[in-house]
Structures are given as structure tokens and as C-alpha cells.
Write an enzyme that holds these catalytic residues in place. Structure first.
Site, short mmCIF file in Angstrom:
data_model
loop_
_atom_site.label_atom_id
_atom_site.label_comp_id
_atom_site.label_asym_id
_atom_site.label_seq_id
_atom_site.Cartn_x
_atom_site.Cartn_y
_atom_site.Cartn_z
N ARG A 178 10.70 20.06 3.92
CA ARG A 178 9.93 19.08 4.71
C ARG A 178 9.81 17.72 4.02
NH1 ARG A 178 6.36 21.37 8.82
NH2 ARG A 178 6.81 23.59 9.05
N GLY A 182 -3.45 10.16 -7.49
CA GLY A 182 -3.39 9.58 -6.16
C GLY A 182 -4.04 8.22 -6.08
N ASP A 214 -7.57 -0.28 -2.82
CA ASP A 214 -8.19 -1.20 -1.87
C ASP A 214 -9.70 -1.06 -1.95
OD1 ASP A 214 -9.06 0.59 0.76
OD2 ASP A 214 -7.37 1.43 -0.34
#
Length: 234
Positions: free
Chosen positions: A44, A90, A205
Site C-alpha cells: 500500500r 512526526g 505550524d
């Protein structure tokens, strides 16, 4: 042996795993930090590589996005491949006034609105936690990371869009540092499968100000978090 989502044989997966969300980030980490890196799975489009880091085997494998995807891969790694340590590397949005773009957050707790956690412990608002020894080792590496490093709670949300107005402010008022989507899922698997887990996050952000890194800047700005994560694994 393989699983429905991982094509590697058991001997191709190391007992220690660095797990970014993005498959391309997994490839970049493998290319820049592993010796003799070999692609061992790409089911995948989720890329996984195993090689040598500082003389010991290490696997770098993507998790995809969100708690459901993270839970699938982390569970299969722990249950079928004997993985003992998983550290997520992450990205996150900064929600606390002390947290800025490019800072690193060691997630020492993960609050969540995920239905997956609600199903694990019905009737309880449950926050998940990482392995203490990994978190302690990550914090010890903070001074040499090359970025500002914070340790504290994050919020793992099922929602990228549609967050209730004022929620981040209320979380920050109670000490939450950043918002992301996977740490709680990883920590829940760690507890259920008795695997050491940790999330080390780069702030890309700040929703309150609109400041944000571009996709290219995100790709090249996670080296400090990766250094902390690798140090945590020892």
C-alpha cells in the site's frame, strides 16, 4: 511469514523501529542514516527499510496518517515481528504560547478524542503515556539536538479539519503543547502489546498565528527530532 499490511519476513524487521508517518520521510531517513539499508516492505505504498545504525539493526517504517493506520502497523510489528521499541518521528501543530515552528516536542502524554481510545476504556476520558525510559533518554539528548526541545502533553486528534473553536486554547491552558494525530494510538498499542513507545515531534505550524512550513521545509526540518529519537533508542 508476512501480515496483511507488512510484506517483510520476521528476520527482516529489527527489534527497534523509527516510525515517521510519511513513506518518503522513511525513505529519506533510511538513505541518510542507515548503512546497508534494504527495502523490506512496500504494501500500500507504506515503505519500510532495515539497515544498520551505529552497529545495530534498525528498521525505519512509515505509519501512514491517523490513529487507525498507526495502530494497524504498530500492532503488527509488535505482535507478529517481535518489535520491542517504536519511536514515532512526526510533525505537529504548536498550540502552547511557548512553542514555535521548528521546535521539538517529546510527547510525555497524549490526550485524545479518538473513538479508538473510547472503545478501549469505555466511560473514561483516558490519556495515554509513553515508555518512561525512552522519554527520559530523549529528554537527556535535548541539549545536543540543535533545536528548542519541550517535554509535555500533546493532543492526538481524529480530526485534521473541523476542530471545535477554542479547543486548542483550552488544551494549552492546561499544559498541552501541540496537536497531532498518531501518538495516542501508538501509546495505546505500547500498553496493550507491552512494547516501549515514544513520539518525538517537529512543530511545523502554529494554527493561532497561521505560521507554517512548506511541504519541502517539513521534509528537511525534522533532523533535530530524529536525533532525539535515535538517542532515545540508544
Amino acid at each position: 511469514m508476512s501480515t496483511p499490511h507488512i510484506a517483510a519476513s520476521p528476520e527482516q524487521i529489527a527489534s527497534r523501529v523509527i516510525m515517521p508517518g510519511d513513506p518518503y520521510r522513511a525513505r529519506r531517513i533510511a538513505q541518510t542514516h542507515l548503512q546497508e539499508a534494504v527495502l523490506v516492505t512496500e504494501v500500500r505504498g507504506i515503505l519500510g527499510y532495515t539497515g544498520i545504525y551505529e552497529g545495530e539493526p534498525l528498521t525505519v517504517m512509515a505509519s501512514g496518517m491517523g490513529a487507525p493506520s498507526m495502530t494497524i502497523y504498530a500492532t503488527e510489528l509488535a505482535r507478529f515481528y517481535g518489535v520491542r521499541q517504536i519511536v514515532r518521528v512526526g510533525t505537529a501543530g504548536g498550540i502552547h504560547p511557548d512553542v514555535a515552528v521548528r521546535d521539538v516536542v517529546i510527547a510525555t502524554a497524549a490526550h485524545t478524542d479518538s473513538a479508538m481510545s473510547a472503545a478501549r476504556v469505555p466511560g473514561v476520558m483516558f490519556s495515554h503515556v509513553p515508555d518512561f525510559s525512552l522519554a527520559r533518554a530523549a529528554a537527556a539528548a535535548a541539549d545536543g539536538a540543535g533545536a528548542r526541545v519541550h517535554a509535555g502533553a500533546v493532543f492526538s486528534s481524529d480530526h485534521f479539519y473541523g476542530t471545535p473553536e477554542g479547543l486548542f486554547d483550552r488544551l494549552a491552558a492546561h499544559g498541552a503543547l501541540a496537536v497531532e494525530m498518531e501518538a495516542a494510538g501508538l501509546y495505546a498499542v505500547g500498553a496493550a502489546e507491552r512494547v516501549q513507545t515514544l513520539a518525538v515531534l517537529t512543530v511545523t505550524d502554529v494554527p493561532a498565528t497561521g505560521e507554517s512550513l512548506s511541504s519541502h521545509e517539513r521534509e528537511i526540518s525534522f533532523d533535530a527530532a530524529l536525533a532525539v529519537a535515535l538517542a532515545a533508542l540508544g
